[in-house]
Motif scaffolding. Sequence first.
Motif, PDB file in Angstrom:
ATOM      1  N   VAL A 197       0.854  -1.188   0.000  1.00 26.80           N
ATOM      2  CA  VAL A 197       0.000   0.000   0.000  1.00 26.80           C
ATOM      3  C   VAL A 197       0.893   1.242   0.000  1.00 26.80           C
ATOM      4  CG1 VAL A 197      -1.737   1.317   1.275  1.00 26.80           C
ATOM      5  CG2 VAL A 197      -1.865  -1.188   1.196  1.00 26.80           C
ATOM      6  N   ILE A 198       0.741   2.067  -0.994  1.00 30.38           N
ATOM      7  CA  ILE A 198       1.565   3.267  -1.116  1.00 30.38           C
ATOM      8  C   ILE A 198       0.761   4.486  -0.660  1.00 30.38           C
ATOM      9  CG2 ILE A 198       2.921   4.730  -2.641  1.00 30.38           C
ATOM     10  CD1 ILE A 198       3.999   1.870  -2.180  1.00 30.38           C
ATOM     11  N   MET A 199       1.282   5.183   0.341  1.00 28.82           N
ATOM     12  CA  MET A 199       0.678   6.410   0.833  1.00 28.82           C
ATOM     13  C   MET A 199       1.531   7.593   0.420  1.00 28.82           C
ATOM     14  SD  MET A 199      -0.356   5.639   4.777  1.00 28.82           S
ATOM     15  CE  MET A 199      -1.489   4.339   5.251  1.00 28.82           C
ATOM     16  N   THR A 200       0.902   8.751   0.336  1.00 34.02           N
ATOM     17  CA  THR A 200       1.635   9.990   0.135  1.00 34.02           C
ATOM     18  C   THR A 200       1.233  10.983   1.228  1.00 34.02           C
ATOM     19  OG1 THR A 200      -0.057  10.986  -1.292  1.00 34.02           O
ATOM     20  CG2 THR A 200       1.661   9.662  -2.354  1.00 34.02           C
ATOM     21  N   LEU A 201       2.125  11.903   1.522  1.00 38.06           N
ATOM     22  CA  LEU A 201       1.788  13.012   2.404  1.00 38.06           C
ATOM     23  C   LEU A 201       1.142  14.077   1.529  1.00 38.06           C
ATOM     24  CD1 LEU A 201       1.906  14.562   5.093  1.00 38.06           C
ATOM     25  CD2 LEU A 201       4.177  15.354   4.431  1.00 38.06           C
ATOM     26  N   ALA A 202      -0.157  14.292   1.710  1.00 44.07           N
ATOM     27  CA  ALA A 202      -0.911  15.193   0.848  1.00 44.07           C
ATOM     28  C   ALA A 202      -1.013  16.607   1.405  1.00 44.07           C
ATOM     29  CB  ALA A 202      -2.317  14.640   0.603  1.00 44.07           C
ATOM     30  N   SER A 203      -0.841  16.756   2.715  1.00 51.98           N
ATOM     31  CA  SER A 203      -0.867  18.089   3.324  1.00 51.98           C
ATOM     32  C   SER A 203      -0.487  17.962   4.782  1.00 51.98           C
ATOM     33  CB  SER A 203      -2.252  18.725   3.202  1.00 51.98           C
ATOM     34  OG  SER A 203      -2.228  20.050   3.683  1.00 51.98           O
ATOM     35  N   GLY A 204       0.545  18.703   5.188  1.00 51.25           N
ATOM     36  CA  GLY A 204       0.999  18.649   6.564  1.00 51.25           C
ATOM     37  C   GLY A 204       0.767  19.959   7.282  1.00 51.25           C
ATOM     38  N   TYR A 205       1.842  20.594   7.715  1.00 51.04           N
ATOM     39  CA  TYR A 205       1.754  21.827   8.498  1.00 51.04           C
ATOM     40  C   TYR A 205       1.152  22.976   7.699  1.00 51.04           C
ATOM     41  CZ  TYR A 205       3.384  26.098  10.807  1.00 51.04           C
ATOM     42  OH  TYR A 205       3.448  27.334  11.379  1.00 51.04           O
TER      43      TYR A 205
END
Length: 280
Positions: A146-154
């Motif tokens: 399963v590949i996740m991405t960081l779509a929005s952080g701080y």
Amino acid sequence: MATQQPSRRAFTGLLTAGAGLLALSACSPASNTPSTAAADTPTGSPSPTVTATSASPAVTPTDVAATPLPSATPSSAAAPQFSLTDPTSPWVVVNKHRPLNPQNFVPADLVQPNIRLAVSGEASLVNSTTAAAAEKMFGAAAAEGVIMTLASGYRSYTTQVATYNGYVASTGQAAADRASARPGHSEHQTGWAFDIGDGGGACSFQPCFAEQPAAVWAKANASKFGFVVRYPWMFHETTGYFYESWHLRYVGVEAATDMAARGIATLEEYFGLEAAPDYL
């Protein structure tokens, strides 16, 4: 590693079949504004325009060693206790009744985690504790295909001001409050929360994301790494936001696994706090 900005989130109707409800979003990036991040504003009834102020250090917490109600006490008697108001605390609760203090708080330890990114700039950052936990979680997911991405952080207070003001200018304050958190009321500003995307890129920031592999895996496994899905299905009358399967919040492994084991869906319930469906 992708660095392009994700497409901006549109308002989506529907989270309950046939209900025609607009999806309230603590995470929704701005529409027709210079920023792509979401917003939050000061407590009370703000005027349509919010003015940004310079960042200041965190204040002394008012409830260090805050303890959940007896019915929501973590399973381990030795579980560490943390403040519910200090923004540097993993247990800080931020919602429509509980703004950050100070509202222009800036985490001192923002870092870019070593994970797959779908954003750049400040949106690619989280605090160092969250980053370490995210790296472990993304790695475990990848090991299972399963590949996740960081779509929005701080998101900084200044970014949130610009975003919220853009919504107010284009849709009015009532609609803005349904689409975006006010400046100073967003978990994204704490560094403890971030949004995930799926490696396939489908359904970002949309209700259908709940069916994507990244969301399905996170719902089942995120607690093992200290994360909770902060805005769960059908708890908008408690959290103030409809289901956001993409919004993960770090609270620590003990609290997250305890909540999962006992079926406690929201931080408000876990810590015995009042529901916050609307701004005061």
